[in-house]
Structures are given as structure tokens and as C-alpha cells.
Design an enzyme around this catalytic site. Structure first.
Site, mmCIF file in Angstrom:
data_model
loop_
_atom_site.group_PDB
_atom_site.id
_atom_site.type_symbol
_atom_site.label_atom_id
_atom_site.label_comp_id
_atom_site.label_asym_id
_atom_site.label_seq_id
_atom_site.Cartn_x
_atom_site.Cartn_y
_atom_site.Cartn_z
ATOM 1 N N GLN A 13 0.832 -1.217 0.000
ATOM 2 C CA GLN A 13 0.000 0.000 0.000
ATOM 3 C C GLN A 13 0.863 1.264 0.000
ATOM 4 O O GLN A 13 0.687 2.143 -0.829
ATOM 5 C CB GLN A 13 -0.915 0.003 1.239
ATOM 6 C CG GLN A 13 -1.889 1.170 1.223
ATOM 7 C CD GLN A 13 -2.438 1.539 2.596
ATOM 8 O OE1 GLN A 13 -1.943 1.075 3.618
ATOM 9 N NE2 GLN A 13 -3.462 2.360 2.621
ATOM 10 N N TYR A 140 2.190 -8.223 15.615
ATOM 11 C CA TYR A 140 2.704 -7.153 14.749
ATOM 12 C C TYR A 140 3.246 -6.001 15.608
ATOM 13 O O TYR A 140 4.372 -5.519 15.396
ATOM 14 C CB TYR A 140 1.554 -6.671 13.857
ATOM 15 C CG TYR A 140 1.787 -5.397 13.083
ATOM 16 C CD1 TYR A 140 2.710 -5.333 12.056
ATOM 17 C CD2 TYR A 140 1.031 -4.249 13.364
ATOM 18 C CE1 TYR A 140 2.895 -4.155 11.334
ATOM 19 C CE2 TYR A 140 1.199 -3.083 12.644
ATOM 20 C CZ TYR A 140 2.132 -3.040 11.630
ATOM 21 O OH TYR A 140 2.302 -1.883 10.921
#
Ligand code: AKB
Length: 324
Positions: A13, A140
Site C-alpha cells: 500500500q 505485529y
């Protein structure tokens, strides 16, 4: 010295948009894009790199005489929870490989993206300071918090000039996010433009920090351009764009699409969002390298809708719809 940039994770992205900006800044021939898979129609140098393979990174660094590395490859917050140990391995191994190759080959500057995911229950929800306690609850977030400390370690121990930003959710029309908790804030605009209903996986009042792509790219380049002596944070800088909830985006979108319908069906991503800040204190970035966002929710909404309408009109409608 000529700057030659390697972007790892150039199909993502942020990576896909950053690559184009870096090409404009340094010239096509001085930017090497890389990812696990090639990109159809890409104009410029593109190398397949699996960043878990240190030899492959080194090969490309030597071949092109790379001087800067942007390491953008990572498994994000929501996707990462499917396979926590694999996420840890990939996020950390790829970072170690980049840091080691950079140290060995005297890379001039390294960029490592961190995230608001480093924060957890121990940090204030409002105006979260740069040095707030870090107790992330996703793998994460844990990998980013550890990564920030490794970045600082390589700076202190080896003098490697690693710089980092904690991105909020990034919203852009150019590319699609994949596997994050903030992804809804991109998908919602696609659905509005396609005149489809939207199922939101967060609660309507789940306020999160977000940033428009243009601001995120500008922040990255401004940080990387700043003189070395101005960089006083070697873990990672908080940057804020704007904070909003799904209900607030819907209100903005309905000014242009009054019939836009949304159903709230919170899933496990709501639990993740609930532990992240509502808003961010980015005064350290403002003080050290002059950071200031430009896009508010109104401008993000009008730009997203105008650009996506153009994009769908140009015929990518079916393809983009399939990607959502
Ligand atoms: C995610 O939602 O995982 C990312 C992030 C905030 O780092 N967009």
C-alpha cells in the site's frame, strides 16, 4: 555521493506510492523497487527479493551500489494474528537482514516503518506521547516495538543511520491496504463510490489515528532528508494526521452520497483497535524535523471520492472491486 535507493516491499500500500515519489526525487535509474513478486507494467528497475533471504538483499545492494534502503515489508496487525509465530519470524528476520546488510555495506540511511500498534493498555489513549509505555497486544505490535529498539541499537552500536516513523492508519486512493486493523478507512470509500453498502468490522465510535497517503509519503521523505544531527529519536517518531471514528467518516461521505448504508459488525479487529491510541502527540517530529500534516477528514473525503471516481471511470472498476 549519488543516492541509490532500494525499496523492499515496493508492491504494498505505502511502498507502491513511495516508490513513485522516490523516482521523481532521485530519478528512475536510481530507484530499485523490489518485492516477492514482480509488478506488471512497472517502469524502472525491479528485482524479486524475498527479504528473509539475506544473500539476495546483499546481491542487489552490491549490484546497484545501493546507498539507502526503505524496508517496508511486514505482516500487519490483523493478518499477523492468524499465524503469530510466523509473523514474528518474518517481521524480525527481514529487519535483521536489512540491518546487517546495511551495516556491512555502510548504507548511508535506512528507513524502518513502525506503527501506532506499538501502543497498548499502558499508554494514554488521548494525545499518546512519543515516549509512552509500550505494551502491544498484537504480534505485529510486538515486532514493531522490538524492531524500534533494534533500530536504535544499530545506531548506537554501529552508527547506522536508521530512521523510523510510527504510522497511523494510511488512507490513499492509489493502492489497497492488506491485513491491517485500519483497512476499513480505505475500503469504505471504495464502497461509497461503487454505491454499495459497507459492513464495518469496527464499532461506530472506534476512534483511531489516521493519515492521508500524501501526508504519509511527505513525512517519510522529510524525515529521510533531515540533517543527521536533527534526529534525536532513534526508536521511532509518532506522527499524527487526523483522528476519526467510522461514524465520522460516514457523516462526511453522506454529504456526497446521502443514501450510503453502513452495518456495524465488529469482529476481533475491534479488540485490537480498542487498545490503540485515539490520538497521537507528534510534537517530537514537529520539533526535530518540522512535521505538520495537511489533510483533515473533509479534504481526505473529497479527494478520495474524486480520485476513486476517476479511477473507476477509467475502467478499473471490475478489477478494483475484485480486490476488495
Ligand atoms: C494496521 O492496521 O495494522 C496498520 C498499522 C496501523 O500499522 N495499518
Amino acid at each position: 555521493m549519488k543516492t541509490v535507493v532500494l525499496i523492499i516491499g515496493a508492491n504494498g500500500q505505502l511502498g507502491s506510492v513511495l516508490t513513485e515519489s522516490l523516482k521523481q526525487k532521485f530519478g528512475n535509474s536510481n530507484v530499485i523497487a523490489s518485492d516477492l513478486r514482480s509488478r506488471e507494467g512497472y517502469e524502472g528497475s525491479f528485482e524479486i527479493i524475498d527479504a528473509t533471504d539475506i544473500n539476495r538483499i546483499e546481491e542487489v545492494v552490491v549490484q546497484y551500489k545501493v546507498t539507502q534502503i526503505y524496508h517496508l515489508a511486514a505482516i500487519l496487525s490483523a493478518k499477523g494474528e492468524e499465524t503469530p509465530l510466523r509473523t514474528w519470524d518474518i517481521n524480525m528476520q527481514t529487519l535483521f537482514n536489512v540491518l546487517e546488510v546495511s551495516r556491512k555495506h555502510n548504507i548511508d540511511r535506512v528507513f524502518f516503518p513502525s506503527s501506532i500498534a506499538v501502543f497498548g493498555e499502558g499508554a494514554p489513549l488521548e494525545n499518546t506521547p512519543n515516549n509512552a509505555y509500550l505494551d502491544p497486544a498484537t504480534v505485529y505490535g510486538i515486532s514493531k516495538a522490538a524492531g524500534e529498539n533494534w533500530a536504535q541499537y544499530y545506531f548506537l552500536r554501529y552508527g547506522l543511520d536508521v530512521r523510523s516513523i510510527r504510522y497511523p492508519g494510511v488512507i490513499g486512493y492509489q493502492s489497497l491496504p492488506g491485513g491491517g486493523t485500519t483497512d476499513y478507512a480505505v475500503d469504505i470509500y471504495h464502497k461509497a463510490v461503487l454505491e454499495q453498502d459497507f459492513n464495518c468490522f469496527l464499532k461506530e465510535n472506534a476512534t483511531l489515528p489516521m493519515i492521508f497517503m500524501e501526508d504519509a509519503i511527505r513525512a517519510t521523505i522529510e524525515l529521510m532528508d533531515a540533517p543527521k544531527e536533527d534526529i534525536h529519536t532513534r526508536t521511532s517518531y509518532n506522527i499524527a494526521g487526523i483522528s476519526f471514528s467510522p461514524a465520522e467518516v460516514v457523516t462526511e461521505i453522506r454529504k456526497l452520497y446521502p443514501d450510503f448504508k453502513v452495518r456495524y459488525e465488529p469482529d476481533f479487529r475491534q479488540e485490537i483497535a480498542a487498545r490503540w491510541p485515539n490520538s497521537i502527540d507528534d510534537s517530537a517530529a514537529a520539533k526535530d524535523w518540522g512535521w505538520k500534516p495537511k489533510y483533515d477528514l473533509k479534504l481526505i473525503t473529497t479527494t478520495m471520492i474524486q480520485k476513486l471516481k476517476e479511477k473507476y471511470r477509467k475502467g478499473s472498476k471490475n478489477q478494483a472491486a475484485l480486490m476488495l
